[in-house]
Design an enzyme around this catalytic site. Structure first.
Site, mmCIF file in Angstrom:
data_model
loop_
_atom_site.group_PDB
_atom_site.id
_atom_site.type_symbol
_atom_site.label_atom_id
_atom_site.label_comp_id
_atom_site.label_asym_id
_atom_site.label_seq_id
_atom_site.Cartn_x
_atom_site.Cartn_y
_atom_site.Cartn_z
ATOM 1 N N ASP A 48 0.838 -1.197 0.000
ATOM 2 C CA ASP A 48 0.000 0.000 0.000
ATOM 3 C C ASP A 48 0.872 1.245 0.000
ATOM 4 O OD1 ASP A 48 -2.572 1.533 0.463
ATOM 5 O OD2 ASP A 48 -1.418 2.125 2.235
ATOM 6 N N TYR A 53 2.444 10.128 0.813
ATOM 7 C CA TYR A 53 3.545 9.548 1.580
ATOM 8 C C TYR A 53 4.872 10.024 0.973
ATOM 9 C CZ TYR A 53 -0.047 6.236 3.221
ATOM 10 O OH TYR A 53 -1.174 5.650 3.755
ATOM 11 N N LYS A 79 -3.722 5.825 -3.313
ATOM 12 C CA LYS A 79 -4.808 6.671 -2.835
ATOM 13 C C LYS A 79 -5.125 7.775 -3.839
ATOM 14 C CE LYS A 79 -4.186 4.741 1.355
ATOM 15 N NZ LYS A 79 -2.792 4.334 1.379
ATOM 16 N N GLY A 223 -1.919 0.860 11.167
ATOM 17 C CA GLY A 223 -1.622 1.471 12.466
ATOM 18 C C GLY A 223 -1.763 0.501 13.614
ATOM 19 N N PHE A 225 0.266 -0.859 15.560
ATOM 20 C CA PHE A 225 1.111 -0.601 16.731
ATOM 21 C C PHE A 225 0.879 0.795 17.296
ATOM 22 C CE2 PHE A 225 3.697 -3.679 14.189
ATOM 23 C CZ PHE A 225 3.461 -4.766 14.999
ATOM 24 N N ASN A 226 -0.195 1.437 16.848
ATOM 25 C CA ASN A 226 -0.556 2.778 17.345
ATOM 26 C C ASN A 226 0.634 3.721 17.362
ATOM 27 O OD1 ASN A 226 -2.744 0.897 19.012
ATOM 28 N ND2 ASN A 226 -3.578 2.808 18.216
ATOM 29 N N GLY A 228 3.761 3.134 17.013
ATOM 30 C CA GLY A 228 4.956 2.654 17.702
ATOM 31 C C GLY A 228 4.794 2.549 19.198
ATOM 32 N N LEU A 230 3.118 0.578 20.882
ATOM 33 C CA LEU A 230 3.138 -0.810 21.316
ATOM 34 C C LEU A 230 4.488 -1.486 21.080
ATOM 35 C CD1 LEU A 230 -0.387 -2.098 20.220
ATOM 36 C CD2 LEU A 230 0.498 -1.888 22.541
#
Length: 313
Positions: A48, A53, A79, A223, A225-226, A228, A230
């Site tokens: 993706d 980006y 996108k 996302g 790991f929110n 990072g 986590l």
């Protein structure tokens, strides 16, 4: 690597995908190429990217990498909604573009053509409307852009699909509200949701999960790991993150249960029948290989119950 069919579309995604939102710095292109190689070597076949980006850099890197592969061997999403306009006077280590938002019929068609050119590829599998949400646009711009997307942008996506230019379309957002706003009006082929259906953040809630199940709309979860949170403990820059207390509780559970927090974070969304793929976004080749290798680690049922009890709902 297990494949899962993407709803009614004639394509399947590897249950772990690779997202390239962190491909931003032109000076680190060799690192990014190594991460892409690590993803491919780990049997990931869903990639993706997006114009936003690295303001074009991600699409260029991903296209250069995938162009060497058999086109039938992977699935690619990018996108629409962000048009890159050239600007003067940028330093050499910055891509010389600025972003403008356009979710209209013409904007979707322009974005699609521009993405093909940056990727250097002749086809794209999935087109997702990027960041069409209040948190990105602000309430006034959201109210301006959403009708244009529903009236013109969707028509463009439907035409591209009908003509065989793409296989399917959907949205790629960080907000549950816009998912509900759009899904009550339009049938999407898929939804990519970032950071809102994770081990510690369940704010996707039953409303979104129920409508996905009812309409047979598959979810792609990013996302995981929110940001990072986590992956690292007690970092100062996470102290103000409202999700940090939940992450610390989850870290404590993982330590007590002697399980990998990374593996739990990866496995959690994939337990839901509507979730087709979970996206990894690290640019560390070593970390990526480690996480993929751990995705089948056993996690006892009582540990899942403990994680459920400390998650943000």
């Amino acid at each position: 690597m297990e494949y899962r069919q993407l709803g009614a579309l004639p394509i399947s995604l590897t249950r772990v995908g690779y997202g390239t939102a962190r491909i931003r710095d032109p000076l680190r292109v060799p690192d990014y190429n190594s991460a892409l190689e690590a993803a491919w070597g780990s049997d990931i076949r869903y990639f993706d990217t997006a114009p936003g980006y690295g303001v074009g850099l991600s699409e260029r890197c991903v296209g250069d990498f995938l162009r060497r592969k058999d086109r039938q061997s992977y699935v690619l999403s990018t996108k629409i909604g962000k048009i890159l306009k050239p600007v003067q006077g940028c330093p050499p280590d910055v891509m010389p573009f600025e972003i403008s938002y356009d979710y209209s019929y013409d904007g979707v068609m322009r974005s699609f053509e521009f993405s093909l050119a940056r990727l250097g590829l002749s086809s794209i599998d999935l087109l997702l409307a990027d960041d069409i949400e209040v948190s990105t646009l602000g309430i006034a711009e959201y109210r301006r852009h959403l009708p244009r997307f529903l009236e013109g942008g969707i028509r463009a996506l439907e035409e591209l699909k009908a003509n065989g230019n793409i296989t399917g379309f959907g949205i790629g957002v960080n907000d549950v509200g816009v998912c509900l706003d759009i899904m009550h009006r339009v049938k999407l082929d898929c939804v990519m949701l970032s950071g809102k259906y994770t081990l510690i953040d369940r704010t996707a809630g039953t409303r979104l999960l129920d409508i996905c199940e009812r309409t047979s709309t598959p979810l792609i979860i990013g996302g995981i790991f929110n940001g990072g949170t986590l992956l690292e403990q007690n970092l100062p820059d996470h102290e103000q993150d409202p999700i940090a207390p939940y992450a610390k509780l989850a870290q404590g559970i993982a330590q007590e249960e002697k399980i990998s927090l990374e593996s739990a974070a990866l496995q959690f969304p994939l337990q839901n029948a509507s979730v087709v793929s979970a996206i990894l976004g690290t640019t560390s080749s070593e970390r990526l290989r480690r996480i993929v290798a751990s995705m089948n680690d056993p996690i006892p049922d009582h540990a899942w119950s403990r994680f459920n009890s400390v998650a943000l709902n």
